[in-house]
Design a protein around this motif. Structure first.
Motif, short mmCIF file in Angstrom:
data_model
loop_
_atom_site.label_atom_id
_atom_site.label_comp_id
_atom_site.label_asym_id
_atom_site.label_seq_id
_atom_site.Cartn_x
_atom_site.Cartn_y
_atom_site.Cartn_z
N MET A 153 23.12 46.49 29.51
CA MET A 153 23.16 47.52 30.54
C MET A 153 23.56 46.89 31.87
SD MET A 153 22.57 50.82 31.05
CE MET A 153 21.45 51.38 29.76
N PRO A 154 24.77 47.15 32.37
CA PRO A 154 25.20 46.52 33.62
C PRO A 154 24.42 47.06 34.82
CG PRO A 154 26.79 48.16 32.91
CD PRO A 154 25.80 48.02 31.80
N SER A 155 24.09 46.18 35.73
CA SER A 155 23.33 46.56 36.92
C SER A 155 24.26 47.15 37.97
CB SER A 155 22.62 45.33 37.50
OG SER A 155 22.09 45.62 38.78
N PRO A 156 23.81 48.17 38.71
CA PRO A 156 24.61 48.69 39.82
C PRO A 156 24.93 47.63 40.86
CG PRO A 156 22.79 50.18 39.31
CD PRO A 156 22.55 48.93 38.53
N TYR A 157 24.02 46.64 40.99
CA TYR A 157 24.21 45.60 41.99
C TYR A 157 25.28 44.58 41.57
CZ TYR A 157 19.90 47.55 43.80
OH TYR A 157 18.95 48.41 44.30
N SER A 158 25.79 44.73 40.35
CA SER A 158 26.88 43.85 39.90
C SER A 158 28.25 44.37 40.31
CB SER A 158 26.83 43.68 38.38
OG SER A 158 27.11 44.92 37.73
N LEU A 159 28.28 45.46 41.08
CA LEU A 159 29.55 46.07 41.47
C LEU A 159 30.48 45.10 42.19
CD1 LEU A 159 31.40 48.57 41.76
CD2 LEU A 159 30.13 49.16 43.83
N PRO A 160 30.02 44.34 43.19
CA PRO A 160 30.96 43.41 43.85
C PRO A 160 31.55 42.37 42.90
CG PRO A 160 28.97 43.70 45.17
CD PRO A 160 28.71 44.32 43.84
N LEU A 161 30.71 41.80 42.04
CA LEU A 161 31.19 40.79 41.11
C LEU A 161 32.15 41.40 40.08
CD1 LEU A 161 27.94 38.70 40.48
CD2 LEU A 161 29.91 38.11 41.92
N HIS A 162 31.83 42.59 39.62
CA HIS A 162 32.70 43.25 38.65
C HIS A 162 34.05 43.59 39.28
CE1 HIS A 162 33.97 45.16 35.10
NE2 HIS A 162 33.59 46.41 35.37
N ALA A 163 34.03 44.03 40.55
CA ALA A 163 35.27 44.33 41.26
C ALA A 163 36.13 43.07 41.42
CB ALA A 163 34.97 44.95 42.62
N LEU A 164 35.47 41.95 41.75
CA LEU A 164 36.21 40.69 41.88
C LEU A 164 36.75 40.24 40.54
CD1 LEU A 164 33.95 38.71 44.39
CD2 LEU A 164 36.19 39.74 44.83
N ARG A 165 36.00 40.49 39.46
CA ARG A 165 36.49 40.15 38.11
C ARG A 165 37.75 40.95 37.79
NH1 ARG A 165 35.72 43.36 33.84
NH2 ARG A 165 36.19 42.52 31.78
N LEU A 166 37.73 42.24 38.10
CA LEU A 166 38.92 43.07 37.86
C LEU A 166 40.09 42.60 38.71
CD1 LEU A 166 37.34 46.65 37.73
CD2 LEU A 166 38.05 45.23 35.81
N ALA A 167 39.81 42.23 39.97
CA ALA A 167 40.88 41.77 40.86
C ALA A 167 41.50 40.48 40.33
CB ALA A 167 40.32 41.56 42.26
N GLY A 168 40.67 39.58 39.81
CA GLY A 168 41.19 38.33 39.27
C GLY A 168 42.01 38.53 38.02
N LYS A 169 41.57 39.43 37.14
CA LYS A 169 42.28 39.65 35.88
C LYS A 169 43.59 40.42 36.08
CE LYS A 169 38.84 39.38 32.22
NZ LYS A 169 38.34 40.05 31.00
N CYS A 170 43.60 41.31 37.07
CA CYS A 170 44.76 42.21 37.22
C CYS A 170 45.52 41.96 38.51
CB CYS A 170 44.27 43.67 37.18
SG CYS A 170 43.28 44.10 35.73
N ALA A 171 45.37 40.78 39.09
CA ALA A 171 45.99 40.52 40.40
C ALA A 171 47.50 40.68 40.35
CB ALA A 171 45.62 39.11 40.87
N LEU A 172 48.16 40.11 39.35
CA LEU A 172 49.61 40.14 39.30
C LEU A 172 50.18 41.56 39.18
CD1 LEU A 172 52.27 38.61 39.29
CD2 LEU A 172 52.02 38.29 36.81
#
Length: 419
Positions: free
Chosen positions: A1-20
């Motif tokens: 169950m992902p925590s709501p407080y993981s939003l910044p880290l999850h957003a950065l994960r998406l940015a790193g994976k999909c940057a190009l």
């Protein structure tokens, strides 16, 4: 169950994976937008001016379609990295193709874009381009030349979006209204490969071509309404309250100052989240879903049981309000599946990115500085481009991450995010 407080880290994960793909989509979109706006400013001056203005409005409509296409492409690039996408694939659901998604998204996107007046940026970019592109033929220079020469040359500077004659504007409205009705019917029937995109184009063109006629008739209606007894009485009552009710003027002044900040901090992030949710394949324009679980749902049941004429009358009366707020409420209901912390974090990060982007732009300009005249006419474009790239990509990652966390939490609890 992902925590709501993981939003910044999850957003950065998406940015790193999909940057190009995000950078490519944004860069190509800005380049194409710049070219189309440049062409629009080129053709908005010269002989056969009214015909040129119709073509200019058509090109500005194309600019908005480019923005819609880029937004759809950027969110679909993020879709591949979402937990929710992985879960859907495991359930046997296939990813929607880009053009299918764009055709599905276009009609609802147009409604949200127009309801929240998001086209102001496109209009501002056109006006700025027209201003710098025609510095030698601006309004004041033309007027001064007319006075010196004793001529009456028509001023076309800065009039590309508002200079259309109201009769031509009204005729263009009739044509685009017919196209909008035709393509909307095709969308309802599910026919036409690009009926959704064509419907969105007709929707935008109808509004832009009708701006001048609407402005003229609104002025006439305003002059008429200002002399009506009801309006006059309401104005007198308001003035009387300001003079006799303690704190009346101060309270409404405070509301007037705070309301734009509330909209920017809460409604705007939810509006863009609604667009993201729409692109990810979830409906956000269902009024019944927005009112589910409230007392207003019973009113919806009663309304649906009334005569068709009554339903159409109510739709005309509150249609604009529903188009603006139903997607926002549905986006809120989806986000709240992850808890109030997720909703608060989403609005905080989205607003913080935009405010931080403005401060970063100011800091970079101060750091670079310049003693060279007009240097920033050249240097400002790269600075603005990089700032917009960072803010836009990170904001979209925050919105995608918020949807992903809410959808994943709902799925793990056995709930349907689309319900």
């Amino acid at each position: 169950m992902p925590s709501p407080y993981s939003l910044p880290l999850h957003a950065l994960r998406l940015a790193g994976k999909c940057a190009l793909p995000l950078i490519l989509w944004f860069s190509v979109g800005e380049l194409v937008r710049w070219v189309v706006i440049y062409v629009a400013t080129e053709i908005s001056h010269g002989s056969w001016w009214q015909a040129r203005l119709v073509a200019t409005l058509a090109l500005v409509t194309v600019v908005i379609l480019i923005s819609m296409t880029v937004t759809t492409g950027m969110f679909l690039a993020l879709r591949n990295a979402l937990w929710e996408t992985r879960a859907r694939r495991q359930d046997g659901q296939e990813d929607e193709r880009f053009w299918v998604s764009l055709n599905r998204v276009a009609p609802a996107f147009a409604v949200i874009y127009l309801a929240w007046e998001l086209y102001y940026r496109d209009a501002a970019d056109f006006y700025a381009m027209d201003r710098f592109h025609n510095l030698d033929d601006d309004f004041y220079t033309t007027v001064l030349n007319n006075v010196a020469k004793g001529t009456d040359e028509e001023v076309t500077y800065g009039m590309g979006l508002v200079g259309l004659d109201w009769k031509v504007s009204l005729g263009a409205m009739v044509v685009t209204f017919g196209l909008r009705a035709l393509f909307s019917r095709m969308v309802e029937k599910g026919s036409g490969k690009f009926a959704g995109v064509a419907s969105a184009f007709a929707e935008f063109a109808f509004v832009f071509c009708g701006l001048n006629a609407i402005f003229t008739f609104t002025q006439l209606r305003g002059d008429w309404a200002s002399h009506r007894a009801v309006v006059s009485g309401a104005t007198e009552a308001w003035e009387h309250a300001k003079e006799n009710v303690p704190g009346w003027e101060a309270f409404w002044g405070w509301v007037g100052e705070m309301w734009p900040h509330v909209i920017e901090a809460l409604a705007v992030p939810l509006t863009w989240l609604a667009i993201a949710v729409l692109i990810f394949g979830t409906s956000i324009d269902d009024a019944r879903r927005a009112l589910r679980g409230t007392r207003l749902e019973k009113g919806m049941d009663k309304l649906e049981g009334t005569h068709d004429v009554t339903q159409r009358a109510v739709d005309r009366a509150i249609g604009g309000f529903m188009e603006r707020w139903v997607p926002v409420v549905n986006a809120f209901r989806i986000t709240i599946r992850g808890g109030m912390a997720l909703f608060g974090f989403t609005c905080l990060l989205y607003s913080g990115l935009h405010v931080g982007g403005q401060y970063l732009d100011r800091a970079v300009r101060t750091l670079i500085g310049s003693d060279v005249e007009y240097m920033w006419l050249v240097a400002s474009k790269p600075v603005v481009f990089i700032g917009d790239l960072l803010v836009t990509c990170l904001s979209y990652c925050v919105l995608a991450a918020a949807f992903d966390i809410a959808a994943t939490r709902a799925r793990l609890r056995g709930e349907d995010i689309t319900a």
